[in-house]
Scaffold this motif. Structure first.
Motif, short mmCIF file in Angstrom:
data_model
loop_
_atom_site.label_atom_id
_atom_site.label_comp_id
_atom_site.label_asym_id
_atom_site.label_seq_id
_atom_site.Cartn_x
_atom_site.Cartn_y
_atom_site.Cartn_z
N ILE A 133 -55.29 20.10 -25.68
CA ILE A 133 -53.73 20.90 -24.86
C ILE A 133 -54.40 21.06 -23.31
N VAL A 134 -55.64 21.25 -23.11
CA VAL A 134 -55.58 20.94 -21.48
C VAL A 134 -56.16 19.82 -21.20
N GLN A 135 -56.63 18.44 -21.59
CA GLN A 135 -56.62 17.32 -21.38
C GLN A 135 -54.62 17.09 -21.21
N LEU A 136 -54.07 17.50 -21.82
CA LEU A 136 -52.65 17.02 -21.60
C LEU A 136 -52.10 18.08 -20.39
N LEU A 137 -52.29 19.41 -20.58
CA LEU A 137 -52.07 20.44 -19.01
C LEU A 137 -52.61 19.60 -18.05
N LEU A 138 -53.30 18.35 -17.87
CA LEU A 138 -53.40 18.22 -16.71
C LEU A 138 -52.76 17.76 -16.03
N ASP A 139 -51.85 17.28 -16.57
CA ASP A 139 -50.62 16.70 -15.45
C ASP A 139 -50.09 17.49 -14.25
N GLY A 140 -50.00 18.69 -15.38
CA GLY A 140 -49.22 19.54 -14.29
C GLY A 140 -47.75 19.77 -15.17
#
Length: 110
Positions: free
Chosen positions: A31-38
């Motif tokens: 999830i954090v990896q996904l959220l990295l794109d902003g």
């Protein structure tokens, strides 16, 4: 009249052990990896992208929120988890880049 977006009050950034504890779960790491794109996404949209039920995704999102890794942005009736990118990068330089490049399993159906 349209309301301006609100963001929840941020909890303190956890210490490194706390960050590792929260991110030791591969679902939360994904999830954090996904959220990295902003990009702003709802829990349902995130759940679809990480291949899990929305209720399970919501559980993991609440763990990220309560740990201080994310905040919640509210626009009308929609809620969007937002990674506290700058605070995490200031506190733990390089951590988010490691998360970004980490290979994760394709299917996470928990």
């Amino acid at each position: 009249m349209t309301r301006a977006p609100r963001t929840s009050t941020a909890k303190p950034i956890p210490d490194l052990a706390g960050v590792f504890d929260v991110l030791s779960d591969e679902t939360r790491l994904a999830i954090v990896q996904l959220l990295l794109d902003g990009e702003l996404r709802t829990a349902g949209q995130i759940a679809d992208l990480v291949s899990m039920p929305t209720s399970t995704c919501s559980y993991h999102l609440s763990k990220l929120l309560s740990s201080g890794i994310t905040v919640c942005r509210v626009e009308g009736t929609r809620r969007f988890p937002v990674l506290r990118r700058s605070e995490l990068e200031n506190e733990f330089p390089g951590l988010l880049e490691l998360i970004r490049i980490a290979p994760l399993p394709v299917s996470r159906g928990h």
